[in-house]
Design an enzyme around this catalytic site. Sequence first.
Site, short mmCIF file in Angstrom:
data_model
loop_
_atom_site.label_atom_id
_atom_site.label_comp_id
_atom_site.label_asym_id
_atom_site.label_seq_id
_atom_site.Cartn_x
_atom_site.Cartn_y
_atom_site.Cartn_z
N HIS A 86 -2.56 10.27 5.76
CA HIS A 86 -3.63 9.28 5.78
C HIS A 86 -3.32 8.12 6.71
CE1 HIS A 86 -1.35 6.70 2.97
NE2 HIS A 86 -2.25 5.76 3.23
N LEU A 88 0.85 -1.18 0.00
CA LEU A 88 0.00 0.00 0.00
C LEU A 88 0.89 1.24 0.00
CD1 LEU A 88 -2.59 -1.18 2.68
CD2 LEU A 88 -2.91 -1.12 0.19
N SER A 89 0.30 2.40 -0.23
CA SER A 89 1.14 3.59 -0.30
C SER A 89 1.89 3.83 1.01
CB SER A 89 0.33 4.82 -0.69
OG SER A 89 -0.76 5.01 0.18
N GLU A 90 1.26 3.51 2.16
CA GLU A 90 1.97 3.57 3.43
C GLU A 90 1.48 2.47 4.38
OE1 GLU A 90 3.80 7.32 2.26
OE2 GLU A 90 1.69 6.76 2.17
N THR A 91 2.44 1.97 5.14
CA THR A 91 2.15 1.10 6.28
C THR A 91 2.67 1.82 7.52
OG1 THR A 91 2.30 -0.92 4.97
CG2 THR A 91 2.58 -1.14 7.35
#
Length: 267
Positions: free
Chosen positions: A74, A44-47
């Site tokens: 987010h 995903l774009s960030e964890t």
Amino acid sequence: MTISIHIIDAFTNVRFKGNPAAVCLPAAELSERQMQQIAAEMNLSETAFLLPCDDGSYSLRWFTPLSEVDLCGHATLASAHYLWENGKLGLQEPARFHTRSGLLGAERIRDGIRMDFPSEPVVQTAAPEELIHALGLIPRYVGRNRMDYLVEVDSEETVRSLRPDFALLARVDARGIIVTSRSQDYANNGVDFVSRAYFPSVGVNEDPVTGSAHCALAPYWQKKLRKDELRGYQASDRGGYVQLRTVGERVFITGQAVTVLKGIMAE
């Protein structure tokens, strides 16, 4: 070691919209290599990785599939949602996060979750050649802060129709590129500006809804529109609305979040 992982859609109140983040609360501290491996697996774009501190606050770190980043909105929103939803914090208790961008806060309000972030205004600069060719347009304005380029274009239609050359965009020396314009339909939807955000250099071609990008967008449009309170729409395929209020050197970012998946990493 048990690692709880929840996938939470941020800047939305319905599943499968907004920006998904993975939130991890491991039983013990992980190495950077372990966190990067998990983030790559989540893809995903960030964890986000949370670790409780003795005073009730949390250490918070953010990883894309390729690298750690200095600021992420987010995944912070998703982390605060996780803590309240799972009883780690009382519903009226504020969330406090120690991060690479200093102490960040979040609190529950009537409209959702309001985060206290640093303002990251841009300074006008020359556009790199790769940026111009990758976007395929002549911008109205190009600015830069410590992380990203901000590019204003002529219309909302231009923002929505962009098809960047991501391989060329990845060569721009920055975390990412934010493209924005004034909204064409404020009277009907109350949106002041629209944007899209690209981060191919850190493994995210287009981010669905980027909280940290609004740390630059908020002061930029505050100055242009002469409004301290703004509403932005990030016009990705998933899309998301962001409420903003700029106060001095801080930007208060408000959004909602919804949990999509809860799991435990196999040992």
